[in-house]
Design a protein around this motif. Structure first.
Motif, PDB file in Angstrom:
ATOM      1  N   GLY A  59       0.862  -1.218   0.050  1.00  0.00           N
ATOM      2  CA  GLY A  59       0.085  -0.039   0.015  1.00  0.00           C
ATOM      3  C   GLY A  59       0.751   1.125  -0.043  1.00  0.00           C
ATOM      4  O   GLY A  59       2.122   1.137  -0.019  1.00  0.00           O
ATOM      5  N   LEU A  60       0.089   2.528  -0.351  1.00  0.00           N
ATOM      6  CA  LEU A  60       0.803   3.695  -0.163  1.00  0.00           C
ATOM      7  C   LEU A  60       0.988   4.214   1.165  1.00  0.00           C
ATOM      8  O   LEU A  60       0.234   3.855   1.930  1.00  0.00           O
ATOM      9  N   PRO A  61       1.926   5.073   1.334  1.00  0.00           N
ATOM     10  CA  PRO A  61       2.065   5.886   2.642  1.00  0.00           C
ATOM     11  C   PRO A  61       0.821   6.827   3.066  1.00  0.00           C
ATOM     12  O   PRO A  61       0.083   7.076   1.981  1.00  0.00           O
ATOM     13  N   THR A  62       0.491   6.898   4.297  1.00  0.00           N
ATOM     14  CA  THR A  62      -0.574   8.114   4.506  1.00  0.00           C
ATOM     15  C   THR A  62       0.075   9.358   4.588  1.00  0.00           C
ATOM     16  O   THR A  62       1.049   9.663   5.319  1.00  0.00           O
ATOM     17  N   ALA A  63      -0.287  10.167   3.664  1.00  0.00           N
ATOM     18  CA  ALA A  63       0.362  11.578   3.419  1.00  0.00           C
ATOM     19  C   ALA A  63      -0.447  12.380   4.033  1.00  0.00           C
ATOM     20  O   ALA A  63      -1.507  12.683   3.720  1.00  0.00           O
ATOM     21  N   ARG A  64       0.643  13.229   4.624  1.00  0.00           N
ATOM     22  CA  ARG A  64      -0.381  14.381   5.471  1.00  0.00           C
ATOM     23  C   ARG A  64      -0.103  15.613   4.659  1.00  0.00           C
ATOM     24  O   ARG A  64      -0.657  16.748   5.076  1.00  0.00           O
ATOM     25  N   ARG A  65       0.821  15.529   3.998  1.00  0.00           N
ATOM     26  CA  ARG A  65       1.118  16.981   3.060  1.00  0.00           C
ATOM     27  C   ARG A  65       1.212  16.456   1.533  1.00  0.00           C
ATOM     28  O   ARG A  65       1.648  15.579   1.304  1.00  0.00           O
ATOM     29  N   THR A  66       1.271  17.643   0.913  1.00  0.00           N
ATOM     30  CA  THR A  66       1.639  17.337  -0.500  1.00  0.00           C
ATOM     31  C   THR A  66       2.935  18.446  -1.061  1.00  0.00           C
ATOM     32  O   THR A  66       3.266  19.345  -0.318  1.00  0.00           O
ATOM     33  N   VAL A  67       3.773  18.041  -2.030  1.00  0.00           N
ATOM     34  CA  VAL A  67       4.620  18.452  -2.449  1.00  0.00           C
ATOM     35  C   VAL A  67       4.682  19.149  -4.039  1.00  0.00           C
ATOM     36  O   VAL A  67       3.661  18.409  -4.599  1.00  0.00           O
ATOM     37  N   THR A  68       5.392  20.092  -4.351  1.00  0.00           N
ATOM     38  CA  THR A  68       5.373  20.448  -5.821  1.00  0.00           C
ATOM     39  C   THR A  68       6.890  19.789  -6.490  1.00  0.00           C
ATOM     40  O   THR A  68       7.760  19.858  -5.751  1.00  0.00           O
ATOM     41  N   LEU A  69       6.364  19.146  -7.446  1.00  0.00           N
ATOM     42  CA  LEU A  69       7.426  18.484  -8.378  1.00  0.00           C
ATOM     43  C   LEU A  69       7.757  19.163  -9.651  1.00  0.00           C
ATOM     44  O   LEU A  69       6.865  19.780 -10.207  1.00  0.00           O
ATOM     45  N   THR A  70       8.958  19.913  -9.971  1.00  0.00           N
ATOM     46  CA  THR A  70       9.224  20.578 -11.149  1.00  0.00           C
ATOM     47  C   THR A  70      10.470  19.800 -11.864  1.00  0.00           C
ATOM     48  O   THR A  70      11.442  19.607 -11.189  1.00  0.00           O
ATOM     49  N   ALA A  71      10.055  19.538 -13.077  1.00  0.00           N
ATOM     50  CA  ALA A  71      11.346  18.972 -14.082  1.00  0.00           C
ATOM     51  C   ALA A  71      12.015  20.138 -14.431  1.00  0.00           C
ATOM     52  O   ALA A  71      11.211  20.885 -15.137  1.00  0.00           O
ATOM     53  N   LEU A  72      13.202  20.348 -14.389  1.00  0.00           N
ATOM     54  CA  LEU A  72      14.273  21.377 -14.895  1.00  0.00           C
ATOM     55  C   LEU A  72      14.062  21.148 -16.366  1.00  0.00           C
ATOM     56  O   LEU A  72      14.223  20.215 -16.794  1.00  0.00           O
ATOM     57  N   ALA A  73      14.416  22.095 -17.082  1.00  0.00           N
ATOM     58  CA  ALA A  73      14.395  22.125 -18.474  1.00  0.00           C
ATOM     59  C   ALA A  73      15.647  21.391 -18.986  1.00  0.00           C
ATOM     60  O   ALA A  73      16.810  21.429 -18.392  1.00  0.00           O
ATOM     61  N   GLN A  74      15.583  20.430 -20.057  1.00  0.00           N
ATOM     62  CA  GLN A  74      16.817  19.872 -20.595  1.00  0.00           C
ATOM     63  C   GLN A  74      16.326  19.595 -22.073  1.00  0.00           C
ATOM     64  O   GLN A  74      15.250  19.379 -22.557  1.00  0.00           O
ATOM     65  N   VAL A  75      17.407  19.387 -22.912  1.00  0.00           N
ATOM     66  CA  VAL A  75      17.470  19.055 -24.026  1.00  0.00           C
ATOM     67  C   VAL A  75      17.464  17.612 -24.488  1.00  0.00           C
ATOM     68  O   VAL A  75      18.404  17.005 -23.923  1.00  0.00           O
ATOM     69  N   PRO A  76      16.668  17.030 -25.220  1.00  0.00           N
ATOM     70  CA  PRO A  76      16.575  15.566 -25.340  1.00  0.00           C
ATOM     71  C   PRO A  76      17.402  15.112 -26.517  1.00  0.00           C
ATOM     72  O   PRO A  76      18.013  15.901 -27.306  1.00  0.00           O
ATOM     73  N   ARG A  77      17.832  13.991 -26.305  1.00  0.00           N
ATOM     74  CA  ARG A  77      18.705  13.178 -27.539  1.00  0.00           C
ATOM     75  C   ARG A  77      17.900  12.121 -28.084  1.00  0.00           C
ATOM     76  O   ARG A  77      17.392  11.240 -27.289  1.00  0.00           O
ATOM     77  N   SER A  78      17.906  11.988 -29.301  1.00  0.00           N
ATOM     78  CA  SER A  78      17.253  10.868 -29.775  1.00  0.00           C
ATOM     79  C   SER A  78      17.999   9.796 -30.017  1.00  0.00           C
ATOM     80  O   SER A  78      19.115   9.928 -30.442  1.00  0.00           O
ATOM     81  N   VAL A  79      17.566   8.566 -29.384  1.00  0.00           N
ATOM     82  CA  VAL A  79      18.410   7.259 -29.493  1.00  0.00           C
ATOM     83  C   VAL A  79      17.501   6.123 -29.983  1.00  0.00           C
ATOM     84  O   VAL A  79      16.294   6.239 -29.854  1.00  0.00           O
ATOM     85  N   PRO A  80      18.212   5.255 -30.604  1.00  0.00           N
ATOM     86  CA  PRO A  80      17.327   3.941 -31.178  1.00  0.00           C
ATOM     87  C   PRO A  80      16.911   3.317 -29.756  1.00  0.00           C
ATOM     88  O   PRO A  80      17.335   3.039 -28.931  1.00  0.00           O
TER      89      PRO A  80
END
Ligand SMILES: [Zn+2]
Length: 316
Positions: A42-63
């Protein structure tokens, strides 16, 4: 796909090449018996929430076949060195500070010569500090927390001097054990900064056997994803958009999690410290994906959903 851990011998290269051909034709099948043996705590019992941000990045195309064993469609997928910032009421921290300024000289030069060309990211790759400054004040960071101690998950620390580091004890033991660090660019990133070692001292969560509740409120819980490295962890975060599990390099792409496909033998054989244990962790992620959005660090498309709107346009 950018963090082999040691200089491969000719024998290992041949074995990996043979393994890749074999894996392309007959990928390693899922272990159905192991899958059935897993229980959900099961999941934890969460009493608070957080903010998640992905920082900018440049992708590379791979097979795709170079990442996901035996998978040829789509023909190519997007790979990137993404870092994340998690904001909790008590602290703001960066996950997987992946890429430093002048990484060629400060980190990649420490890798075995035979591997440098293969792991070198594209020149447009955004250093962590640059991406961080575009969204946050770096001085507002309280600490860094890598999913594991491969160079492409910690070398961004070189541009964040003095920032405290939270590191799993098993991982710290591993990188401290030998005279030569298991990967290039790691020890320089870690030295001269406060280190907070933690153990996975908490109960089973979801399909994972050990955990560590970072703030004691169930909002950020670290999970045992050993295999890729001995102390690899996943970061389970309770966000306003639901549960998210940052999976590090336990998988390089979500296709692996959905289909239980291990990394292709080359370069997977050189990246995973324990190939069998990594495959077991992949089974655990496969079941956990029903309860949390699983995000492998290098899966560019998976990370995009947590990018700011401005970055979503820039990064896609
Ligand atoms: Zn790695």
């Amino acid at each position: 796909m950018s963090d082999p851990v040691h200089t491969p011998t000719l024998f290992e290269c041949c074995a990996a090449a043979i393994g890749s051909v074999r894996g392309a034709v007959r990928p390693r099948p899922a272990d159905q018996r192991f899958l059935r043996s897993l229980t959900d705590a099961g999941l934890p019992t969460a009493r608070r929430t957080v903010t998640l941000t992905a920082l900018a990045q440049v992708p590379r195309s791979v097979p795709t076949a170079a990442v996901v064993e035996g998978r040829f469609t789509p023909r190519r997928i997007a790979n990137s060195l993404t870092s994340f910032v998690i904001q909790h009421p008590e602290a703001t921290f960066i996950v997987d500070p992946s890429y430093c300024v002048d990484a060629d000289h400060r980190a990649i030069a420490q890798l075995p010569a035979v591997l440098r060309g293969a792991v070198r990211p594209p020149v447009e790759t955004i250093p962590t500090i640059t991406a961080l400054k575009a969204e946050f004040d770096p001085a507002a960071l309280d600490f860094a927390l890598p999913t594991h101690a491969h160079w492409d998950h910690v070398c961004g620390l070189l541009d964040l001097p003095g920032l405290p580091l939270h590191l799993h004890g098993d991982e710290h033991d591993w990188i401290s054990r030998d005279a030569i660090a298991p990967v290039g660019g790691v020890r320089d990133s870690l030295k001269d900064r406060p280190l907070v070692r933690y153990d996975l001292d908490g109960p089973p969560i979801l399909t994972f056997t050990r955990s560590h509740d970072l703030f004691g409120d169930g909002s950020v819980v670290l999970l045992d994803l050993a295999g890729h490295t001995p102390g690899s962890v996943g970061i389970l975060a309770h966000t306003s958009r639901g549960w998210v599990l940052l999976a590090g390099d336990a998988a390089w792409h979500s296709l692996q999690v959905e289909e239980i496909r291990q990394k292709s033998s080359y370069p997977g054989n050189f990246a995973d410290a324990d190939r069998d244990l990594t495959f077991k962790s992949l089974h655990r992620l496969h079941l956990a994906r029903h309860f949390a959005t699983v995000v492998p660090t290098h899966d560019h498309d998976a990370t995009l959903q947590f990018a700011t709107q401005r970055d979503q346009i820039r990064m896609s």
